[in-house]
Structures are given as C-alpha cells and as structure tokens.
Scaffold this motif. Sequence first.
Motif, PDB file in Angstrom:
ATOM      1  N   ALA A  33       0.841  -1.199   0.000  1.00 56.56           N
ATOM      2  CA  ALA A  33       0.000   0.000   0.000  1.00 56.56           C
ATOM      3  C   ALA A  33       0.872   1.243   0.000  1.00 56.56           C
ATOM      4  CB  ALA A  33      -0.930   0.009   1.218  1.00 56.56           C
ATOM      5  N   THR A  34       0.411   2.232  -0.715  1.00 55.89           N
ATOM      6  CA  THR A  34       1.108   3.514  -0.780  1.00 55.89           C
ATOM      7  C   THR A  34       0.154   4.618  -0.373  1.00 55.89           C
ATOM      8  OG1 THR A  34       2.427   2.715  -2.645  1.00 55.89           O
ATOM      9  CG2 THR A  34       2.431   5.074  -2.235  1.00 55.89           C
ATOM     10  N   GLU A  35       0.535   5.383   0.631  1.00 56.67           N
ATOM     11  CA  GLU A  35      -0.260   6.524   1.092  1.00 56.67           C
ATOM     12  C   GLU A  35       0.389   7.802   0.567  1.00 56.67           C
ATOM     13  OE1 GLU A  35      -0.766   6.588   5.271  1.00 56.67           O
ATOM     14  OE2 GLU A  35      -1.746   4.629   5.364  1.00 56.67           O
ATOM     15  N   GLY A  37      -0.202  12.057   0.208  1.00 55.58           N
ATOM     16  CA  GLY A  37      -0.993  13.207   0.647  1.00 55.58           C
ATOM     17  C   GLY A  37      -0.256  13.972   1.715  1.00 55.58           C
ATOM     18  N   ARG A  38       0.055  15.241   1.452  1.00 55.00           N
ATOM     19  CA  ARG A  38       0.773  16.062   2.415  1.00 55.00           C
ATOM     20  C   ARG A  38      -0.233  16.749   3.338  1.00 55.00           C
ATOM     21  NH1 ARG A  38       4.590  19.870  -0.483  1.00 55.00           N
ATOM     22  NH2 ARG A  38       2.682  21.060  -0.855  1.00 55.00           N
ATOM     23  N   CYS A  39      -0.127  16.408   4.637  1.00 56.54           N
ATOM     24  CA  CYS A  39      -1.071  16.950   5.607  1.00 56.54           C
ATOM     25  C   CYS A  39      -0.509  18.170   6.322  1.00 56.54           C
ATOM     26  CB  CYS A  39      -1.416  15.883   6.657  1.00 56.54           C
ATOM     27  SG  CYS A  39      -2.070  14.361   5.931  1.00 56.54           S
ATOM     28  N   SER A  40       0.738  18.431   6.120  1.00 56.64           N
ATOM     29  CA  SER A  40       1.374  19.522   6.850  1.00 56.64           C
ATOM     30  C   SER A  40       1.772  20.630   5.888  1.00 56.64           C
ATOM     31  CB  SER A  40       2.613  19.015   7.601  1.00 56.64           C
ATOM     32  OG  SER A  40       3.327  20.084   8.163  1.00 56.64           O
ATOM     33  N   LYS A  41       1.654  21.857   6.342  1.00 51.62           N
ATOM     34  CA  LYS A  41       2.073  23.013   5.551  1.00 51.62           C
ATOM     35  C   LYS A  41       3.410  23.556   6.038  1.00 51.62           C
ATOM     36  CE  LYS A  41      -1.746  22.990   3.184  1.00 51.62           C
ATOM     37  NZ  LYS A  41      -1.749  22.613   1.748  1.00 51.62           N
ATOM     38  N   ALA A  42       4.120  22.740   6.795  1.00 54.25           N
ATOM     39  CA  ALA A  42       5.388  23.191   7.371  1.00 54.25           C
ATOM     40  C   ALA A  42       6.402  23.448   6.280  1.00 54.25           C
ATOM     41  CB  ALA A  42       5.920  22.130   8.342  1.00 54.25           C
ATOM     42  N   PRO A  43       7.342  24.389   6.518  1.00 55.18           N
ATOM     43  CA  PRO A  43       8.343  24.713   5.484  1.00 55.18           C
ATOM     44  C   PRO A  43       9.198  23.519   5.086  1.00 55.18           C
ATOM     45  CG  PRO A  43       8.307  26.387   7.218  1.00 55.18           C
ATOM     46  CD  PRO A  43       7.444  25.286   7.703  1.00 55.18           C
ATOM     47  N   GLU A  44       9.430  22.585   6.034  1.00 54.05           N
ATOM     48  CA  GLU A  44      10.305  21.457   5.680  1.00 54.05           C
ATOM     49  C   GLU A  44       9.660  20.515   4.677  1.00 54.05           C
ATOM     50  OE1 GLU A  44       8.416  20.680   9.776  1.00 54.05           O
ATOM     51  OE2 GLU A  44       9.411  22.315   8.690  1.00 54.05           O
ATOM     52  N   ASP A  45       8.342  20.659   4.448  1.00 52.79           N
ATOM     53  CA  ASP A  45       7.658  19.807   3.485  1.00 52.79           C
ATOM     54  C   ASP A  45       7.713  20.364   2.068  1.00 52.79           C
ATOM     55  OD1 ASP A  45       6.969  18.109   5.486  1.00 52.79           O
ATOM     56  OD2 ASP A  45       4.994  19.019   5.857  1.00 52.79           O
ATOM     57  N   THR A 184      -9.584   5.722   4.505  1.00 52.79           N
ATOM     58  CA  THR A 184      -9.296   6.810   3.570  1.00 52.79           C
ATOM     59  C   THR A 184     -10.142   8.048   3.878  1.00 52.79           C
ATOM     60  OG1 THR A 184      -8.766   5.199   1.853  1.00 52.79           O
ATOM     61  CG2 THR A 184      -9.211   7.442   1.135  1.00 52.79           C
ATOM     62  N   ASP A 185     -11.424   7.836   4.164  1.00 52.90           N
ATOM     63  CA  ASP A 185     -12.304   8.970   4.485  1.00 52.90           C
ATOM     64  C   ASP A 185     -11.838   9.698   5.742  1.00 52.90           C
ATOM     65  OD1 ASP A 185     -13.855   8.365   2.303  1.00 52.90           O
ATOM     66  OD2 ASP A 185     -15.321   7.200   3.443  1.00 52.90           O
ATOM     67  N   MET A 186     -11.373   8.926   6.723  1.00 53.25           N
ATOM     68  CA  MET A 186     -10.898   9.538   7.965  1.00 53.25           C
ATOM     69  C   MET A 186      -9.664  10.391   7.715  1.00 53.25           C
ATOM     70  SD  MET A 186      -9.377   7.572  11.270  1.00 53.25           S
ATOM     71  CE  MET A 186      -8.008   7.062  10.225  1.00 53.25           C
ATOM     72  N   CYS A 191      -6.433  15.692   5.408  1.00 52.16           N
ATOM     73  CA  CYS A 191      -5.654  15.804   4.163  1.00 52.16           C
ATOM     74  C   CYS A 191      -6.611  15.618   2.988  1.00 52.16           C
ATOM     75  CB  CYS A 191      -4.563  14.748   4.109  1.00 52.16           C
ATOM     76  SG  CYS A 191      -3.625  14.576   5.632  1.00 52.16           S
ATOM     77  N   PRO A 192      -7.182  16.660   2.468  1.00 51.64           N
ATOM     78  CA  PRO A 192      -8.156  16.526   1.368  1.00 51.64           C
ATOM     79  C   PRO A 192      -7.592  15.813   0.143  1.00 51.64           C
ATOM     80  CG  PRO A 192      -8.222  18.736   2.306  1.00 51.64           C
ATOM     81  CD  PRO A 192      -7.025  18.060   2.906  1.00 51.64           C
ATOM     82  N   ASP A 193      -6.271  15.931  -0.075  1.00 51.35           N
ATOM     83  CA  ASP A 193      -5.679  15.307  -1.263  1.00 51.35           C
ATOM     84  C   ASP A 193      -5.120  13.919  -0.961  1.00 51.35           C
ATOM     85  OD1 ASP A 193      -3.671  16.202   0.380  1.00 51.35           O
ATOM     86  OD2 ASP A 193      -2.335  16.799  -1.256  1.00 51.35           O
ATOM     87  N   PHE A 194      -5.499  13.342   0.179  1.00 54.55           N
ATOM     88  CA  PHE A 194      -4.970  12.034   0.568  1.00 54.55           C
ATOM     89  C   PHE A 194      -5.501  10.948  -0.362  1.00 54.55           C
ATOM     90  CE2 PHE A 194      -5.399   8.017   2.848  1.00 54.55           C
ATOM     91  CZ  PHE A 194      -4.116   7.833   3.338  1.00 54.55           C
TER      92      PHE A 194
END
Length: 233
Positions: A33-35, A37-45, A184-186, A191-194
């Motif tokens: 399985a591959t997940e 989706g970036r859930c963080s807006k931190a600069p390191e991402d 996935t829904d959770m 992360c809307p783009d997850f």
Amino acid sequence: MKLSVGIFFGGFFAALGVLLFLVAFGTDYWLLATEVGRCSKAPEDAGGEKATFHHEGFFWRCWFSGNVGENNASMWNFWYTNQSPSKNCTHAYLSPFPLIRDEHNSTSYDSAIIYRGFWTVLMLLGVLTIVMASFFIICAAPFASHILYKAGGGFFIIAGVLFSLVVMMYVIWVQAMADLENYTDMKKMDCPDFAVYVRYGWSFMLAPIGVFFALLAGMLFLLVGRTIYLHSD
C-alpha cells in the motif's frame, strides 16, 4: 520406467510447491500500500511531496517514507533496492492492515482480529502439513512403500486445500474486513488530497502457484502409491 517418471515429476512438483509455500509464508509482501498526501504546511515539506509505503505479511508489517513517483501503485517501489535504508516494522500476527486501533471503533477491530486469527491458524496448518507431506515422501523413497506415498500425496493435497483457503480468506479480509474506505475517508478529513493505493504483493501471488504444484504433486504420489500397491500383489 513409468513409475520412475511419476516419482521424478512428483518430487519435482513437490519441491516447487514446498519452496513457494515457504517463501510466501516467510516474506512480508502479501499486501502493498502507498499513502500519498501532504497533511502539513510546514516549510520542511516544501522539498516535494512524500509518500508512505506499507508492506505486510504473516510475520511483520513495515512502512517507510519515499518520494512520490509517476506510478505510486507500482510493485517496484517495494523492491529491496528501492526501499529506504531505515524503516519501521511491527508484528503482524494479529494486526489488521493498515488500520490503527485508536482510529476506529473497537467492534470492527475485534472482528478483524478474530478473522485474522483464523487466517493465521490456517497458514500455520498449511505449512505444517506440507512439511509433514515432504517427510512422508522422503521416507517412502528408499522403501518403495505405497502406504507412505499415499500418505504423502494425501498430505500434499490437504496442504493445497489449506493454502487455497488462506488465499481466499486473505482476499475477503482485504476487500471486506480491512475497512480501507473508512480509513481513507478519515484521513481526508485532515488531508483533502490524501489517496491510498493498495495491491497484492509477490508473496501473495506465489501462494496460488504453490497450491497448483502441491495439488499436482499430491495426485501424482497417490497414483504412484496405487501403482506400487498393484504391482506388489
């Protein structure tokens, strides 16, 4: 001459069946399985979107991070040379994949645990049965014992049936018990783009091939045992 040919091919198919069963049992690539989706807006991402790769089998459930590629569902992402030098692993004997207990209700978790427990028992019985079948055939060869050949053939067929049930139960478990849609829904709440890409791995694919060779070897050894019995009268 015909008897020798039957014994040779029976032994050859049996060896392939045992090898494939043991590889499928001992490797942790039944499910991939591959997940993404970036859930963080931190600069390191900002350096690029990351993906989490999961793979699991009978013994271990592991995951590691990597970069998002053009084909996130490809099996080659999980090849040994493409994996991260460090990854996290946990025991998977009774672990529904990829859910974490705290992330859903206990009823669905307990149901998945019970189902996974039955799958584990069938897997162990299948491995034990095919090892016993091999022992009977090895003992039968020097003495040309029709009883041992029949016993070995019967155990190979039983092992093939058990692993067939293992494969079917795993498919049902992934499709119905793992509850990937709710997972996935959770995740999409944060992360809307997850997105999660799930596929069966090479360990899973080896099991049906092993079933075919085990059943074929079992029928050949039953035939060899019957032939030896008829010629001994």
